[in-house]
Write an enzyme that holds these catalytic residues in place. Sequence first.
Site, PDB file in Angstrom:
ATOM      1  N   ASP A   1      -1.986  -6.056   6.133  1.00 12.75           N
ATOM      2  CA  ASP A   1      -1.724  -6.419   4.730  1.00 12.75           C
ATOM      3  C   ASP A   1      -1.436  -7.917   4.687  1.00 12.75           C
ATOM      4  O   ASP A   1      -0.527  -8.404   5.365  1.00 12.75           O
ATOM      5  CB  ASP A   1      -0.530  -5.622   4.206  1.00 12.75           C
ATOM      6  CG  ASP A   1      -0.778  -4.122   4.270  1.00 12.75           C
ATOM      7  OD1 ASP A   1      -1.355  -3.569   3.321  1.00 12.75           O
ATOM      8  OD2 ASP A   1      -0.408  -3.516   5.304  1.00 12.75           O
TER       9      ASP A   1
ATOM     10  N   ASN B   1      -7.348  -4.361   5.581  1.00 12.91           N
ATOM     11  CA  ASN B   1      -7.859  -3.481   6.635  1.00 12.91           C
ATOM     12  C   ASN B   1      -8.529  -4.264   7.766  1.00 12.91           C
ATOM     13  O   ASN B   1      -9.574  -3.858   8.288  1.00 12.91           O
ATOM     14  CB  ASN B   1      -8.807  -2.429   6.050  1.00 12.91           C
ATOM     15  CG  ASN B   1      -8.098  -1.120   5.742  1.00 12.91           C
ATOM     16  OD1 ASN B   1      -7.239  -0.669   6.508  1.00 12.91           O
ATOM     17  ND2 ASN B   1      -8.415  -0.515   4.610  1.00 12.91           N
TER      18      ASN B   1
ATOM     19  N   GLU C   1      -3.873   2.001  -2.935  1.00  9.83           N
ATOM     20  CA  GLU C   1      -3.922   3.446  -2.681  1.00  9.83           C
ATOM     21  C   GLU C   1      -3.038   4.217  -3.653  1.00  9.83           C
ATOM     22  O   GLU C   1      -2.160   4.976  -3.257  1.00  9.83           O
ATOM     23  CB  GLU C   1      -3.542   3.776  -1.229  1.00  9.83           C
ATOM     24  CG  GLU C   1      -4.678   3.507  -0.247  1.00  9.83           C
ATOM     25  CD  GLU C   1      -4.599   4.364   1.007  1.00  9.83           C
ATOM     26  OE1 GLU C   1      -5.004   5.529   0.932  1.00  9.83           O
ATOM     27  OE2 GLU C   1      -4.147   3.874   2.059  1.00  9.83           O
TER      28      GLU C   1
ATOM     29  N   ASN D   1       0.872  -1.174   0.000  1.00 15.22           N
ATOM     30  CA  ASN D   1       0.000   0.000   0.000  1.00 15.22           C
ATOM     31  C   ASN D   1       0.909   1.223   0.000  1.00 15.22           C
ATOM     32  O   ASN D   1       1.529   1.551   1.014  1.00 15.22           O
ATOM     33  CB  ASN D   1      -0.917  -0.003   1.227  1.00 15.22           C
ATOM     34  CG  ASN D   1      -1.852   1.192   1.248  1.00 15.22           C
ATOM     35  OD1 ASN D   1      -1.475   2.293   0.846  1.00 15.22           O
ATOM     36  ND2 ASN D   1      -3.067   1.002   1.716  1.00 15.22           N
TER      37      ASN D   1
ATOM     38  N   ASP E   1      -4.270  -4.897   0.994  1.00 16.40           N
ATOM     39  CA  ASP E   1      -4.587  -4.263   2.272  1.00 16.40           C
ATOM     40  C   ASP E   1      -6.008  -4.664   2.643  1.00 16.40           C
ATOM     41  O   ASP E   1      -6.964  -4.111   2.113  1.00 16.40           O
ATOM     42  CB  ASP E   1      -4.447  -2.743   2.133  1.00 16.40           C
ATOM     43  CG  ASP E   1      -4.789  -2.005   3.409  1.00 16.40           C
ATOM     44  OD1 ASP E   1      -5.215  -2.664   4.383  1.00 16.40           O
ATOM     45  OD2 ASP E   1      -4.643  -0.774   3.436  1.00 16.40           O
TER      46      ASP E   1
ATOM     47  N   ASP F   1       2.914   4.733   4.989  1.00 16.36           N
ATOM     48  CA  ASP F   1       2.697   4.245   6.359  1.00 16.36           C
ATOM     49  C   ASP F   1       2.589   2.713   6.400  1.00 16.36           C
ATOM     50  O   ASP F   1       2.581   2.126   7.473  1.00 16.36           O
ATOM     51  CB  ASP F   1       1.489   4.922   7.030  1.00 16.36           C
ATOM     52  CG  ASP F   1       0.303   5.121   6.104  1.00 16.36           C
ATOM     53  OD1 ASP F   1       0.340   4.621   4.959  1.00 16.36           O
ATOM     54  OD2 ASP F   1      -0.666   5.777   6.529  1.00 16.36           O
ATOM     55  N   HIS F   2       2.509   2.078   5.235  1.00 12.45           N
ATOM     56  CA  HIS F   2       2.582   0.611   5.145  1.00 12.45           C
ATOM     57  C   HIS F   2       3.977   0.196   4.683  1.00 12.45           C
ATOM     58  O   HIS F   2       4.669   0.966   4.002  1.00 12.45           O
ATOM     59  CB  HIS F   2       1.586   0.072   4.117  1.00 12.45           C
ATOM     60  CG  HIS F   2       0.150   0.286   4.464  1.00 12.45           C
ATOM     61  ND1 HIS F   2      -0.705  -0.737   4.799  1.00 12.45           N
ATOM     62  CD2 HIS F   2      -0.595   1.421   4.504  1.00 12.45           C
ATOM     63  CE1 HIS F   2      -1.917  -0.245   5.026  1.00 12.45           C
ATOM     64  NE2 HIS F   2      -1.882   1.049   4.857  1.00 12.45           N
TER      65      HIS F   2
END
Length: 257
Positions: free
Chosen positions: A218, A149, A34, A7, A147, A247-248
């Site tokens: 993930d 989530n 993303e 991501n 991802d 941030d991933h």
Amino acid sequence: MRIATYNVNGVNGRLPVLLRWLAETAPDVVCLQELKAPDEKFPEAAIRDAGYGAIWHGQKSWNGVAILAKGCDPVETRRGLPGDPDDSHSRYIEAAVGGVLVGGLYLPNGNPRPGPKFDYKLRWFDRLIDHAATLIGMDAPVVIAGDYNVMPTDRDVYKPERWRDDALFAPEVKAAYFRMLGQGWTDALRTLHPDETIYTFWDYFRNAYARNAGLRIDHLLLNAPAAKTLRAAEVDSYVRGWEKTSDHAPVWVELGT
DNA sequence: ATGCCTTTTAGGAAAAGA
């Protein structure tokens, strides 16, 4: 064959980081999430120059998924999940690469809970499970990566009690994840590292990466023919420490195929 | 307890993310 999911949180803002990671680790297949870019703004030339063919399903500002393949073009088999023609989010893309069917997904975040966004997450997960049911029994290896989530268990959260009411840790969402595993999918990372603390995401703030206050959201899910050849599964955590990074962190599996 | 950062679009402020 090494298959990764990453991501990137903005494929153009993250391009230097993405290209550096591709050059340093040379994965065979990469699922990106993303993109945060419409189709016409996807950095196709830079990725091709890095040695990767690509297919992508972009969207202005948000969402967006892609599949990259080293030295060849992924053969697209699907974009978007069946079951809701009115779903306008770019969150699923699927392709055949080197004899492996690869699905790349960006499951909705779902916050705030309760609410329409959470309802959308559950509906989207149901549609994913319905589609996964048609892939699980394939003779060819299948990997559904992205991802999701969702942190499946307490072990996947730095501080579970802080996340009890969150859409990423809701009982209904965890139940959906395990319903999908119940079809016969293997959670590659957890299967090879049953007792380790493993995260794939760390907030930008509160010094989360330095404190290792992370989440494992993930995932790479493998059908039996893929799981049979599973050799390794890891997180490239160090990429989270780079400048201007997502941030991933990237997550990958190595298959014997 | 909290979007405390970061990206996007747009040209300032706001939405969205997890």
